[in-house]
Write a protein that holds these residues in place. Sequence first.
Motif, PDB file in Angstrom:
ATOM      1  N   ALA A  26      74.903  15.068 -84.261  1.00 42.04           N
ATOM      2  CA  ALA A  26      76.087  16.605 -83.324  1.00 42.04           C
ATOM      3  C   ALA A  26      75.459  18.012 -83.458  1.00 42.04           C
ATOM      4  N   TRP A  27      75.106  17.658 -84.843  1.00 39.63           N
ATOM      5  CA  TRP A  27      74.572  18.907 -84.806  1.00 39.63           C
ATOM      6  C   TRP A  27      73.515  19.539 -83.906  1.00 39.63           C
ATOM      7  N   VAL A  28      72.561  18.487 -84.435  1.00 35.88           N
ATOM      8  CA  VAL A  28      71.245  18.598 -84.036  1.00 35.88           C
ATOM      9  C   VAL A  28      70.815  19.136 -82.457  1.00 35.88           C
ATOM     10  N   LEU A  72      69.688   6.997 -91.064  1.00 34.92           N
ATOM     11  CA  LEU A  72      69.105   7.195 -91.970  1.00 34.92           C
ATOM     12  C   LEU A  72      67.438   7.868 -91.230  1.00 34.92           C
ATOM     13  N   THR A  73      66.300   7.683 -91.054  1.00 31.07           N
ATOM     14  CA  THR A  73      65.565   7.416 -90.340  1.00 31.07           C
ATOM     15  C   THR A  73      65.620   9.069 -89.765  1.00 31.07           C
ATOM     16  N   PHE A  74      66.205   9.201 -88.393  1.00 27.49           N
ATOM     17  CA  PHE A  74      66.772  10.276 -87.789  1.00 27.49           C
ATOM     18  C   PHE A  74      67.056  10.815 -88.186  1.00 27.49           C
ATOM     19  N   VAL A  75      68.179  10.804 -89.113  1.00 25.31           N
ATOM     20  CA  VAL A  75      68.246  12.240 -89.682  1.00 25.31           C
ATOM     21  C   VAL A  75      67.461  12.879 -90.067  1.00 25.31           C
ATOM     22  N   VAL A  76      65.986  12.070 -91.213  1.00 21.02           N
ATOM     23  CA  VAL A  76      65.600  12.552 -92.138  1.00 21.02           C
ATOM     24  C   VAL A  76      64.443  13.195 -91.008  1.00 21.02           C
ATOM     25  N   MET A  77      64.266  12.972 -90.085  1.00 17.11           N
ATOM     26  CA  MET A  77      63.096  13.091 -89.428  1.00 17.11           C
ATOM     27  C   MET A  77      63.619  14.330 -88.506  1.00 17.11           C
ATOM     28  N   PHE A  78      64.745  14.409 -87.305  1.00 16.48           N
ATOM     29  CA  PHE A  78      65.179  15.430 -86.720  1.00 16.48           C
ATOM     30  C   PHE A  78      65.992  16.676 -87.794  1.00 16.48           C
ATOM     31  N   VAL A  79      66.777  16.591 -88.832  1.00 14.86           N
ATOM     32  CA  VAL A  79      67.646  17.748 -89.191  1.00 14.86           C
ATOM     33  C   VAL A  79      66.429  18.974 -89.967  1.00 14.86           C
ATOM     34  N   PRO A  80      65.553  18.790 -90.567  1.00 10.87           N
ATOM     35  CA  PRO A  80      64.520  19.727 -90.822  1.00 10.87           C
ATOM     36  C   PRO A  80      63.744  20.406 -89.672  1.00 10.87           C
ATOM     37  N   VAL A  81      63.310  19.973 -88.651  1.00  5.73           N
ATOM     38  CA  VAL A  81      63.191  20.481 -87.175  1.00  5.73           C
ATOM     39  C   VAL A  81      64.133  20.815 -85.942  1.00  5.73           C
ATOM     40  N   ALA A  82      65.468  20.512 -87.007  1.00 10.21           N
ATOM     41  CA  ALA A  82      66.378  20.971 -85.710  1.00 10.21           C
ATOM     42  C   ALA A  82      66.051  22.320 -84.864  1.00 10.21           C
ATOM     43  N   ASN A  83      66.211  22.951 -84.657  1.00  8.47           N
ATOM     44  CA  ASN A  83      65.861  24.046 -84.966  1.00  8.47           C
ATOM     45  C   ASN A  83      64.888  24.562 -83.151  1.00  8.47           C
ATOM     46  N   LYS A  84      63.735  23.648 -83.973  1.00  8.01           N
ATOM     47  CA  LYS A  84      62.944  24.006 -82.614  1.00  8.01           C
ATOM     48  C   LYS A  84      62.847  22.622 -82.037  1.00  8.01           C
ATOM     49  N   VAL A  85      63.791  21.413 -82.846  1.00  4.20           N
ATOM     50  CA  VAL A  85      63.775  20.511 -81.127  1.00  4.20           C
ATOM     51  C   VAL A  85      65.064  20.843 -80.333  1.00  4.20           C
ATOM     52  N   ALA A  86      65.974  21.277 -80.818  1.00  9.32           N
ATOM     53  CA  ALA A  86      67.539  21.900 -80.153  1.00  9.32           C
ATOM     54  C   ALA A  86      66.926  22.892 -78.765  1.00  9.32           C
TER      55      ALA A  86
END
Length: 129
Positions: A26-28, A72-86
Amino acid sequence: MTADITTAQWFLVSAGVTVVYMAAMAWVMPTPKARLRMVLVPLAGWVFLLPNAAVKGYSIAHTLYIYCGALLTFVVMFVPVANKVAADIAEQEEKPWDKVPVNMPSLYWMFGSATACIGVGAYFWQFID
């Protein structure tokens, strides 16, 4: 050495992981459409993974371990690059006729972190009863 986690505890762990996953996604995810897609992932896991595992005779512990690991794999994959992915997701949804260029550092991070998560999951598989 085995993990002394009961099936009921695995259900609690998977419920907690589901909450963490949904909060992170929801945050990403920048748009309601993207959020909806990512929120449906745990539902698909519960609807398809558990009955499929039961039919094939897999243990509930192993099935919930895979479910938790995938989320948890999705969380690890997306959270560190959230700004760019979003930003990329928002741009693609705004201009569906244009292809958004791939952000290579984000792609490398997602590929590398997914590979690492799979490796860690494979290692700990031996400890699950």
